[in-house]
Enzyme design. Structure first.
Site, PDB file in Angstrom:
ATOM      1  N   ASP A 175       0.852  -1.186   0.000  1.00 28.26           N
ATOM      2  CA  ASP A 175       0.000   0.000   0.000  1.00 28.26           C
ATOM      3  C   ASP A 175       0.890   1.239   0.000  1.00 28.26           C
ATOM      4  OD1 ASP A 175      -1.969  -1.857   0.301  1.00 28.26           O
ATOM      5  OD2 ASP A 175      -2.737  -1.108   2.219  1.00 28.26           O
ATOM      6  N   HIS A 244       4.548  -7.510  -0.267  1.00 26.92           N
ATOM      7  CA  HIS A 244       4.342  -8.821  -0.873  1.00 26.92           C
ATOM      8  C   HIS A 244       5.099  -8.931  -2.186  1.00 26.92           C
ATOM      9  CE1 HIS A 244       0.621  -9.707   1.685  1.00 26.92           C
ATOM     10  NE2 HIS A 244       0.918  -8.449   1.966  1.00 26.92           N
ATOM     11  N   SER A 348       8.366   3.479   4.625  1.00 28.66           N
ATOM     12  CA  SER A 348       9.575   3.579   3.821  1.00 28.66           C
ATOM     13  C   SER A 348       9.219   3.478   2.342  1.00 28.66           C
ATOM     14  CB  SER A 348      10.576   2.505   4.226  1.00 28.66           C
ATOM     15  OG  SER A 348      11.855   2.824   3.711  1.00 28.66           O
TER      16      SER A 348
END
Length: 385
Positions: A175, A244, A348
């Site tokens: 995200d 992911h 980050s």
């Protein structure tokens, strides 16, 4: 009227109160007394002035007064410059790099991992949710008292079905907000519009490929008809902090750069050229169906650590020299699209650099918000084969 005995019984309480009260004095009389006291007690006045000066002129004041004040002024100046699209000068970059961000990030990591009392968890996490607009409905556990520490709350898992994994060949690994995406057809790649970083400095020496082309860019390509493409996604503090695998691919090499921990906030990425080559990062390199593929987790200020589930030996933000490079042969570790890859202990950046045909197209633009599993590519018959 009060009896005399009652008034006398109140005197021990009233007398100290009256002693603290100063009678009103005329302005001229006050000035006269001040002048007189300064003349008579000149020695003590000089001592008081010297003591007041030493509050700002001793060694301790460097850390308790000058550094906080200078930090506030400098950050304010950075925001002003960012608003008018200025770039940092080399002197300003060096000054910014002098701040002990690695130390403060380690301290923050230890603080975030401390277990909080159950009684204050709702207040602490609730405040964080309001500050950074966290969507707790996507979390596997919505009860705030379940998370023992801030670190556990940052790295919370998603509930089943919270994200849809697109059938597109390449999907968003996390995200966040897209800083830049598109073809990377030269050795200088845009980190944001108009600001670049070096491909060779970012990935390091090519030790994973048998292609020994003198041109670094060409040495990465498996098919000379293809070009490189990139996608940079910034994870804000309020985002889901796990990431992911964006596609089906195989990794055979990892390189860890123990660099700096500068902020990767979008406004700062516009000011510091080569920001991603300065920061600590873990680069995972391998292949996917079109050739070269790399996925990089970039550290940032207050990121306590970067954790990769398939690489337990990775240790980030440790003590030592900042120019250390650690390499690991991974013997072809396979990742499936949507599979959990790792996590940040604060916001980050994830950078994807991969080989694909020249007509490869992204379905998004810089500034767009993406979610895990969202399609990055345009589905075409030729590309989906």
């Amino acid at each position: 009227m009060f009896p005399a005995t009652r008034i006398r019984s109140c005197l021990p309480v009233i007398n100290p109160m009256f002693r603290r009260m100063r009678p009103h004095k005329p302005f001229r009389h006050t000035i006269h007394n001040q002048t007189k006291n300064t003349t008579v007690n000149g020695f003590s006045a000089n001592i008081n002035n010297q003591l007041h000066k030493t509050k700002w002129m001793n060694f301790r004041a460097i850390f308790t007064r000058w550094m906080p004040l200078g930090s506030v002024i400098y950050v304010g100046w950075c925001y002003i410059r960012a608003s008018v699209n200025y770039e940092f000068s080399k002197v300003e970059i060096k000054f910014y790099e002098m701040f002990p961000f690695r130390i403060t990030s380690r301290l923050w990591g230890k603080l975030a991992s401390c277990e909080l009392p159950v009684s204050i968890r709702n207040f602490v996490y609730g405040t964080y949710i309001r500050m950074f607009d966290v969507n707790l409905n996507d979390a596997a556990v919505t009860d705030l008292t379940y998370y023992k520490s801030l670190s556990a709350f940052f790295t919370r898992a998603l509930r089943d079905g919270a994200r849809y994994i697109s059938p597109a060949p390449c999907v968003s690994p996390c995200d966040g907000i897209v800083l830049n995406c598109g073809p990377a057809d030269t050795d200088k790649i845009e980190q944001v519009k108009g600001v670049t970083y070096s491909l060779e400095e970012f990935l390091g020496e090519n030790k994973w490929s048998n292609n020994h082309d003198n041109n670094y860019y060409n040495s990465l390509l498996k098919n000379k008809k293809n070009i490189l493409h990139q996608c940079i996604i910034y994870l804000a503090p309020g985002d889901y902090h796990r990431f992911h695998s964006p596609c089906d691919w195989t990794s055979n090499f990892r390189r860890h750069f123990s660099g700096k921990l500068l902020s990767v906030n979008p406004w700062l990425a516009k000011l510091i050229p080569g920001l991603f080559t300065l920061n600590e990062r873990a680069v995972y390199i391998g292949e996917w169906k079109h050739g070269f593929f790399s996925m990089t987790a970039v550290g940032a200020t207050n990121v306590g650590s970067i954790e990769i589930y398939s690489d337990p030996d990775l240790r980030t933000n440790t003590k030592g020299k900042r120019n250390r490079i650690d390499e690991l042969e991974m013997h072809r570790v396979t990742y499936k699209k949507g599979e959990l890859f790792g996590q940040f202990n604060m916001g980050s950046t994830i950078i994807l650099l991969f080989e694909a045909p020249a007509d490869f197209k992204f379905e998004l633009n810089a500034g767009d918000r993406v979610l895990v599993g969202q399609a990055l590519t345009t589905m075409t018959k030729e590309f989906s084969r």
